[in-house]
Design a protein around this motif. Structure first.
Motif, short mmCIF file in Angstrom:
data_model
loop_
_atom_site.label_atom_id
_atom_site.label_comp_id
_atom_site.label_asym_id
_atom_site.label_seq_id
_atom_site.Cartn_x
_atom_site.Cartn_y
_atom_site.Cartn_z
N THR A 1 2.31 10.23 6.59
CA THR A 1 2.10 10.79 5.26
C THR A 1 0.66 10.53 4.87
N THR A 2 0.20 11.15 3.79
CA THR A 2 -1.20 11.02 3.40
C THR A 2 -1.36 9.96 2.31
N PRO A 3 -2.56 9.40 2.18
CA PRO A 3 -2.81 8.43 1.10
C PRO A 3 -2.52 9.02 -0.27
N ARG A 4 -2.89 10.27 -0.48
CA ARG A 4 -2.66 10.89 -1.80
C ARG A 4 -1.17 11.04 -2.09
N ASP A 5 -0.38 11.33 -1.06
CA ASP A 5 1.06 11.44 -1.25
C ASP A 5 1.65 10.09 -1.67
N ILE A 6 1.19 9.01 -1.03
CA ILE A 6 1.68 7.68 -1.38
C ILE A 6 1.28 7.35 -2.80
N MET A 7 0.03 7.62 -3.16
CA MET A 7 -0.47 7.32 -4.49
C MET A 7 0.31 8.12 -5.55
N ALA A 8 0.53 9.41 -5.28
CA ALA A 8 1.25 10.26 -6.23
C ALA A 8 2.69 9.83 -6.38
N SER B 1 -5.14 -2.95 22.03
CA SER B 1 -6.34 -3.76 22.05
C SER B 1 -6.44 -4.57 20.75
N ILE B 2 -7.36 -5.52 20.74
CA ILE B 2 -7.57 -6.32 19.52
C ILE B 2 -7.97 -5.41 18.37
N PHE B 3 -8.88 -4.47 18.63
CA PHE B 3 -9.35 -3.61 17.55
C PHE B 3 -8.26 -2.68 17.04
N GLU B 4 -7.38 -2.24 17.93
CA GLU B 4 -6.23 -1.44 17.48
C GLU B 4 -5.33 -2.28 16.59
N TYR B 5 -5.15 -3.54 16.94
CA TYR B 5 -4.33 -4.46 16.14
C TYR B 5 -4.96 -4.66 14.76
N VAL B 6 -6.28 -4.90 14.72
CA VAL B 6 -6.98 -5.11 13.45
C VAL B 6 -6.94 -3.83 12.60
N ARG B 7 -7.15 -2.68 13.23
CA ARG B 7 -7.12 -1.42 12.49
C ARG B 7 -5.75 -1.18 11.87
N MET B 8 -4.68 -1.47 12.63
CA MET B 8 -3.33 -1.30 12.11
C MET B 8 -3.09 -2.22 10.91
N LEU B 9 -3.54 -3.47 11.04
CA LEU B 9 -3.37 -4.43 9.95
C LEU B 9 -4.09 -3.97 8.69
N ARG B 10 -5.31 -3.48 8.85
CA ARG B 10 -6.08 -3.00 7.70
C ARG B 10 -5.44 -1.79 7.06
N LEU B 11 -4.90 -0.90 7.88
CA LEU B 11 -4.21 0.28 7.34
C LEU B 11 -2.97 -0.14 6.57
N GLU B 12 -2.27 -1.17 7.06
CA GLU B 12 -1.09 -1.66 6.35
C GLU B 12 -1.48 -2.26 5.00
N ARG B 13 -2.61 -2.95 4.94
CA ARG B 13 -3.09 -3.50 3.67
C ARG B 13 -3.46 -2.37 2.70
N ALA B 14 -4.07 -1.32 3.24
CA ALA B 14 -4.43 -0.16 2.41
C ALA B 14 -3.17 0.53 1.89
N PHE B 15 -2.16 0.63 2.75
CA PHE B 15 -0.88 1.23 2.35
C PHE B 15 -0.28 0.44 1.19
N ALA B 16 -0.26 -0.88 1.32
CA ALA B 16 0.30 -1.74 0.27
C ALA B 16 -0.47 -1.59 -1.02
N ALA B 17 -1.80 -1.49 -0.94
CA ALA B 17 -2.62 -1.34 -2.13
C ALA B 17 -2.36 -0.01 -2.83
N LEU B 18 -2.22 1.05 -2.03
CA LEU B 18 -1.92 2.37 -2.61
C LEU B 18 -0.53 2.37 -3.23
N SER B 19 0.41 1.71 -2.58
CA SER B 19 1.79 1.66 -3.10
C SER B 19 1.86 0.94 -4.44
N SER B 20 0.94 0.01 -4.66
CA SER B 20 0.93 -0.72 -5.92
C SER B 20 0.40 0.14 -7.06
#
Length: 200
Positions: free
Chosen positions: A189-196, A140-159
């Motif tokens: 994986t978890t956000p804390r694992d990515i951050m660590a 769905s559109i909302f699944e697409y938007v949610r995935m995109l936002r999670l990918e942005r969050a992943f990139a931010a945590l990775s930085s």
């Protein structure tokens, strides 16, 4: 290239896509296009910068990452193949509208979005836009938007520049617990694992 004997076509039955899997096996050295996911990028990073482990454990660690990378890649290729075959059901106008919708979402991903405003920007009805996403993206559109936002969050945590709470807000979650659950479901994986990992 992993040999068919190692990949075991039987395993492809578990994802209900034996025809797609068999086609991949037959198309030796064929070119396939797919989108690199954050999980793939993380697996590659782990392979080139592995944890400090004993030699025997290090080999097992690298092998497990390589196997998961093959699985992630096959899933991405099969998904792209399904999208391409589904794309034949779209008219040229449908494809234009879908691209407009994706462009609008890419620019306004952090803003409150609803189907109506995305559909207006794309020049199509709300129900028509929902159909386009189901046919082309298998979601769905909302699944697409949610995935995109999670990918942005992943990139931010990775930085390494944001906290888990801040990444949660980027992804549009008011609850860090709900964010962590969705993040783990998406990336394994978890956000804390990515951050660590990236701060270590």
């Amino acid at each position: 290239m992993s040999p068919p004997e190692w990949l075991h076509l039987d395993a492809l039955e578990e994802i209900d896509d034996t025809k797609g899997g068999e086609r991949l096996m037959r198309e030796h050295l064929a070119e396939h296009r797919w989108t690199l996911t954050p999980r793939m990028a993380e697996l590659v990073r782990q392979i080139f910068a592995p944890l400090q482990l004993l030699p025997a454990m290090r080999d097992l660690y690298l092998e497990s990452r390589a196997v998961e990378l093959v699985a992630e890649t096959m899933a991405a290729v099969l998904h792209a193949s399904r999208r391409a075959s589904g794309g034949m059901l779209l008219t040229r106008q449908d494809a234009v509208c879908l691209e407009r919708a994706k462009d609008y979402i890419a620019v306004h991903w952090a803003a409150p979005l609803n189907v109506g405003m995305i559909a207006r920007a794309a020049g199509v009805s709300a129900s028509g836009l929902q159909r386009l996403f189901r046919v082309s993206e298998n979601q769905s559109i909302f699944e697409y938007v949610r995935m995109l936002r999670l990918e942005r969050a992943f990139a931010a945590l990775s930085s390494g520049e944001v906290t888990v709470q801040e990444a949660s807000a980027i992804a549009g979650y008011s609850s860090a617990a709900n964010f962590s659950t969705a993040f783990r479901r998406q990336f394994g994986t978890t956000p804390r694992d990515i951050m660590a990992t990236h701060r270590g």
